[in-house]
Design a protein around this motif. Structure first.
Motif, PDB file in Angstrom:
ATOM      1  N   MET A   1       0.759  -1.320  -0.019  1.00 26.25           N
ATOM      2  CA  MET A   1       0.047  -0.051  -0.046  1.00 26.25           C
ATOM      3  C   MET A   1       0.831   1.284   0.013  1.00 26.25           C
ATOM      4  N   ASP A   2       1.987   1.298   0.590  1.00 28.37           N
ATOM      5  CA  ASP A   2       2.850   2.219   0.602  1.00 28.37           C
ATOM      6  C   ASP A   2       3.182   2.692  -0.732  1.00 28.37           C
ATOM      7  N   ARG A   3       3.642   1.859  -1.508  1.00 28.00           N
ATOM      8  CA  ARG A   3       4.048   1.993  -2.897  1.00 28.00           C
ATOM      9  C   ARG A   3       2.809   2.686  -3.829  1.00 28.00           C
ATOM     10  N   ALA A   4       1.459   2.378  -3.423  1.00 31.97           N
ATOM     11  CA  ALA A   4       0.524   3.149  -4.123  1.00 31.97           C
ATOM     12  C   ALA A   4       0.402   4.502  -3.729  1.00 31.97           C
ATOM     13  N   ILE A   5       0.568   4.816  -2.561  1.00 31.46           N
ATOM     14  CA  ILE A   5       0.442   6.227  -2.098  1.00 31.46           C
ATOM     15  C   ILE A   5       1.637   6.892  -2.546  1.00 31.46           C
ATOM     16  N   ALA A   6       2.814   6.304  -2.398  1.00 30.34           N
ATOM     17  CA  ALA A   6       3.896   7.017  -2.979  1.00 30.34           C
ATOM     18  C   ALA A   6       4.043   7.178  -4.550  1.00 30.34           C
ATOM     19  N   LEU A  22      -4.561   4.422  -7.939  1.00 29.78           N
ATOM     20  CA  LEU A  22      -5.745   3.470  -7.736  1.00 29.78           C
ATOM     21  C   LEU A  22      -5.474   2.298  -8.548  1.00 29.78           C
ATOM     22  N   LYS A  23      -4.551   2.262  -9.365  1.00 29.91           N
ATOM     23  CA  LYS A  23      -4.224   1.118  -9.854  1.00 29.91           C
ATOM     24  C   LYS A  23      -3.176   0.237  -8.772  1.00 29.91           C
ATOM     25  N   ALA A  24      -2.245   1.098  -8.445  1.00 33.45           N
ATOM     26  CA  ALA A  24      -1.342   0.185  -7.443  1.00 33.45           C
ATOM     27  C   ALA A  24      -2.113  -0.200  -6.406  1.00 33.45           C
ATOM     28  N   LEU A  25      -3.107   0.462  -5.674  1.00 32.42           N
ATOM     29  CA  LEU A  25      -4.055   0.061  -4.680  1.00 32.42           C
ATOM     30  C   LEU A  25      -4.586  -1.158  -4.905  1.00 32.42           C
ATOM     31  N   ASP A  26      -5.191  -1.281  -6.243  1.00 37.18           N
ATOM     32  CA  ASP A  26      -5.891  -2.595  -6.704  1.00 37.18           C
ATOM     33  C   ASP A  26      -5.176  -3.562  -6.417  1.00 37.18           C
ATOM     34  N   ALA A  27      -3.701  -3.495  -6.217  1.00 36.90           N
ATOM     35  CA  ALA A  27      -2.885  -4.848  -6.221  1.00 36.90           C
ATOM     36  C   ALA A  27      -2.817  -5.259  -4.520  1.00 36.90           C
ATOM     37  N   SER A  36      -6.592   2.399   6.502  1.00 34.95           N
ATOM     38  CA  SER A  36      -5.691   3.153   5.857  1.00 34.95           C
ATOM     39  C   SER A  36      -5.672   2.990   4.363  1.00 34.95           C
ATOM     40  N   TYR A  37      -6.051   1.945   3.882  1.00 32.54           N
ATOM     41  CA  TYR A  37      -6.205   1.539   2.485  1.00 32.54           C
ATOM     42  C   TYR A  37      -7.529   2.454   1.858  1.00 32.54           C
ATOM     43  N   TYR A  38      -8.411   2.409   2.792  1.00 30.45           N
ATOM     44  CA  TYR A  38      -9.783   3.026   2.218  1.00 30.45           C
ATOM     45  C   TYR A  38      -9.551   4.508   2.163  1.00 30.45           C
ATOM     46  N   ARG A  51     -16.342  12.095  -6.347  1.00 34.48           N
ATOM     47  CA  ARG A  51     -16.882  12.126  -5.015  1.00 34.48           C
ATOM     48  C   ARG A  51     -17.367  11.463  -4.285  1.00 34.48           C
ATOM     49  N   ALA A  52     -18.328  10.807  -4.926  1.00 32.62           N
ATOM     50  CA  ALA A  52     -19.547   9.705  -4.658  1.00 32.62           C
ATOM     51  C   ALA A  52     -18.459   8.283  -4.241  1.00 32.62           C
ATOM     52  N   GLY A  53     -17.505   8.108  -5.129  1.00 35.18           N
ATOM     53  CA  GLY A  53     -16.694   6.689  -4.898  1.00 35.18           C
ATOM     54  C   GLY A  53     -15.731   7.017  -3.717  1.00 35.18           C
ATOM     55  N   GLY A  54     -15.362   8.264  -3.548  1.00 36.04           N
ATOM     56  CA  GLY A  54     -14.406   8.737  -2.182  1.00 36.04           C
ATOM     57  C   GLY A  54     -15.382   8.445  -1.005  1.00 36.04           C
ATOM     58  N   ILE A  55     -16.560   9.078  -0.770  1.00 32.22           N
ATOM     59  CA  ILE A  55     -17.519   8.642   0.216  1.00 32.22           C
ATOM     60  C   ILE A  55     -17.731   7.305   0.646  1.00 32.22           C
ATOM     61  N   ALA A  56     -18.023   6.486  -0.763  1.00 25.38           N
ATOM     62  CA  ALA A  56     -18.245   5.223  -0.574  1.00 25.38           C
ATOM     63  C   ALA A  56     -16.944   4.250   0.118  1.00 25.38           C
ATOM     64  N   ALA A  57     -15.831   4.709  -0.450  1.00 27.03           N
ATOM     65  CA  ALA A  57     -14.325   4.252   0.390  1.00 27.03           C
ATOM     66  C   ALA A  57     -14.395   4.489   1.777  1.00 27.03           C
ATOM     67  N   LEU A  58     -14.534   5.726   2.126  1.00 24.73           N
ATOM     68  CA  LEU A  58     -14.830   5.934   3.516  1.00 24.73           C
ATOM     69  C   LEU A  58     -15.717   5.213   4.292  1.00 24.73           C
ATOM     70  N   ARG A  59     -16.685   4.989   3.745  1.00 22.04           N
ATOM     71  CA  ARG A  59     -17.727   4.306   4.336  1.00 22.04           C
ATOM     72  C   ARG A  59     -17.340   2.712   4.618  1.00 22.04           C
ATOM     73  N   GLU A  60     -16.338   2.294   3.546  1.00 24.93           N
ATOM     74  CA  GLU A  60     -16.027   0.884   3.785  1.00 24.93           C
ATOM     75  C   GLU A  60     -15.096   0.812   4.599  1.00 24.93           C
ATOM     76  N   GLY A  61     -14.122   2.081   4.804  1.00 22.53           N
ATOM     77  CA  GLY A  61     -13.151   1.982   5.813  1.00 22.53           C
ATOM     78  C   GLY A  61     -13.731   1.918   7.326  1.00 22.53           C
ATOM     79  N   VAL A  62     -14.718   2.832   7.318  1.00 21.51           N
ATOM     80  CA  VAL A  62     -15.329   2.538   8.908  1.00 21.51           C
ATOM     81  C   VAL A  62     -15.968   1.167   9.179  1.00 21.51           C
ATOM     82  N   LYS A  63     -16.600   0.379   8.044  1.00 21.82           N
ATOM     83  CA  LYS A  63     -16.737  -1.016   8.261  1.00 21.82           C
ATOM     84  C   LYS A  63     -15.893  -1.827   8.701  1.00 21.82           C
TER      85      LYS A  63
END
Length: 72
Positions: A1-6, A22-27, A36-38, A51-63
């Motif tokens: 995941m660090d590679r994706a953020i970098a 995002l391509k790196a995160l998919d790996a 942290s991923y979400y 924006r809607a996808g970002g909100i959905a990702a945050l919701r997944e992170g909370v779950k």
């Protein structure tokens, strides 16, 4: 995941950087996708203008990790 953020930060800003990140995160294996991923995914989607996808990702992170204060 660090590679994706970098990768996201090295490319720059906006949609192009988000696409690379995002391509790196998919790996990242599903078993390693925590708060942290979400959070990273949400930021990249927001940078891409999804924006809607970002909100959905945050919701997944909370779950995934409701106790992680970085999500709030």
């Amino acid at each position: 995941m660090d590679r994706a953020i970098a990768a996201f930060h090295v490319v720059g800003e906006g949609a192009d950087a988000a696409a690379v990140g995002l391509k790196a995160l998919d790996a990242v294996p599903a078993g390693n996708r925590g708060a942290s991923y979400y959070l990273a995914r949400a930021g990249m989607l927001d940078a891409k203008g999804e924006r809607a996808g970002g909100i959905a990702a945050l919701r997944e992170g909370v779950k995934a990790a409701p106790e992680d204060v970085d999500l709030y």
